[in-house]
Design a protein around this motif. Structure first.
Motif, PDB file in Angstrom:
ATOM      1  N   GLN A   2     -46.677 -38.358 -69.603  1.00 24.29           N
ATOM      2  CA  GLN A   2     -47.982 -38.537 -68.978  1.00 24.29           C
ATOM      3  C   GLN A   2     -48.752 -37.227 -68.938  1.00 24.29           C
ATOM      4  O   GLN A   2     -49.966 -37.215 -69.108  1.00 24.29           O
ATOM      5  N   SER A   3     -48.046 -36.117 -68.742  1.00 26.58           N
ATOM      6  CA  SER A   3     -48.721 -34.814 -68.729  1.00 26.58           C
ATOM      7  C   SER A   3     -49.298 -34.492 -70.097  1.00 26.58           C
ATOM      8  O   SER A   3     -50.407 -33.963 -70.204  1.00 26.58           O
ATOM      9  N   ILE A   5     -50.255 -36.663 -72.405  1.00 26.48           N
ATOM     10  CA  ILE A   5     -51.409 -37.532 -72.635  1.00 26.48           C
ATOM     11  C   ILE A   5     -52.606 -37.025 -71.843  1.00 26.48           C
ATOM     12  O   ILE A   5     -53.735 -37.010 -72.341  1.00 26.48           O
ATOM     13  N   GLY A   6     -52.366 -36.595 -70.618  1.00 31.65           N
ATOM     14  CA  GLY A   6     -53.447 -36.042 -69.801  1.00 31.65           C
ATOM     15  C   GLY A   6     -54.054 -34.798 -70.428  1.00 31.65           C
ATOM     16  O   GLY A   6     -55.275 -34.626 -70.431  1.00 31.65           O
ATOM     17  N   VAL A  23     -54.356 -46.659 -72.965  1.00 30.64           N
ATOM     18  CA  VAL A  23     -53.565 -45.789 -72.079  1.00 30.64           C
ATOM     19  C   VAL A  23     -53.669 -46.292 -70.647  1.00 30.64           C
ATOM     20  O   VAL A  23     -52.662 -46.401 -69.935  1.00 30.64           O
ATOM     21  N   MET A  27     -50.785 -47.646 -67.943  1.00 35.96           N
ATOM     22  CA  MET A  27     -50.572 -47.017 -66.642  1.00 35.96           C
ATOM     23  C   MET A  27     -50.671 -48.007 -65.498  1.00 35.96           C
ATOM     24  O   MET A  27     -50.078 -47.817 -64.441  1.00 35.96           O
ATOM     25  N   SER A  41     -43.186 -41.810 -60.931  1.00 34.98           N
ATOM     26  CA  SER A  41     -43.900 -42.418 -62.059  1.00 34.98           C
ATOM     27  C   SER A  41     -45.250 -42.957 -61.613  1.00 34.98           C
ATOM     28  O   SER A  41     -46.250 -42.840 -62.318  1.00 34.98           O
ATOM     29  N   ARG A  44     -47.635 -39.986 -61.133  1.00 31.97           N
ATOM     30  CA  ARG A  44     -48.073 -39.433 -62.414  1.00 31.97           C
ATOM     31  C   ARG A  44     -49.057 -40.370 -63.113  1.00 31.97           C
ATOM     32  O   ARG A  44     -50.019 -39.924 -63.736  1.00 31.97           O
ATOM     33  N   ALA A  45     -48.806 -41.678 -63.029  1.00 32.00           N
ATOM     34  CA  ALA A  45     -49.707 -42.647 -63.651  1.00 32.00           C
ATOM     35  C   ALA A  45     -51.078 -42.601 -62.988  1.00 32.00           C
ATOM     36  O   ALA A  45     -52.114 -42.634 -63.672  1.00 32.00           O
ATOM     37  N   GLU A  47     -52.402 -40.085 -61.415  1.00 35.13           N
ATOM     38  CA  GLU A  47     -53.019 -38.825 -61.825  1.00 35.13           C
ATOM     39  C   GLU A  47     -53.604 -38.949 -63.238  1.00 35.13           C
ATOM     40  O   GLU A  47     -54.738 -38.521 -63.489  1.00 35.13           O
ATOM     41  N   LEU A  48     -52.855 -39.547 -64.151  1.00 29.33           N
ATOM     42  CA  LEU A  48     -53.327 -39.694 -65.525  1.00 29.33           C
ATOM     43  C   LEU A  48     -54.573 -40.565 -65.612  1.00 29.33           C
ATOM     44  O   LEU A  48     -55.494 -40.273 -66.378  1.00 29.33           O
ATOM     45  N   CYS A  86     -51.557 -37.921 -55.195  1.00 28.82           N
ATOM     46  CA  CYS A  86     -52.001 -38.174 -56.569  1.00 28.82           C
ATOM     47  C   CYS A  86     -53.098 -39.220 -56.622  1.00 28.82           C
ATOM     48  O   CYS A  86     -53.894 -39.227 -57.553  1.00 28.82           O
TER      49      CYS A  86
END
Length: 95
Positions: A2-3, A5-6, A23, A27, A41, A44-45, A47-48, A86
């Protein structure tokens, strides 16, 4: 992942538009997890999703964004600090 992709979304900005919706769709399934072992997870999702939205532009995201906002807001009811933090990453003007 995810990082990465971000980072790509941030660097690509408007060039990421063709990939943004797919994407975000991926997510969505992470943003509704509630088990303790899945919270990282989920965070992070969330955040993305915020990074992608900021990268491609809020105006482009508005039509498809309501379910993501609902998922981000629903985490507040869980009272989980790391995920709530997040959720705030979705950025000003989105929530």
């Amino acid at each position: 992942m995810q990082s990465a992709i971000g980072s790509i979304a941030s660097a690509a900005e408007q060039a990421f538009i063709p990939y943004a919706e797919r994407v975000l769709e991926l997510m969505k399934s992470f943003m509704v997890l509630t088990n303790d072992e899945d919270l990282r997870s989920r965070a992070r999702a969330t955040e993305l999703v915020g990074i992608v939205a900021m990268s491609v532009g809020i105006a482009r995201m508005e039509p498809i964004f309501p379910p993501y906002i609902e998922a981000a807001i629903s985490v507040i009811a869980l009272s989980l600090n790391s995920v709530t933090d997040c959720a705030i990453c979705l950025g000003p003007g989105i929530i």
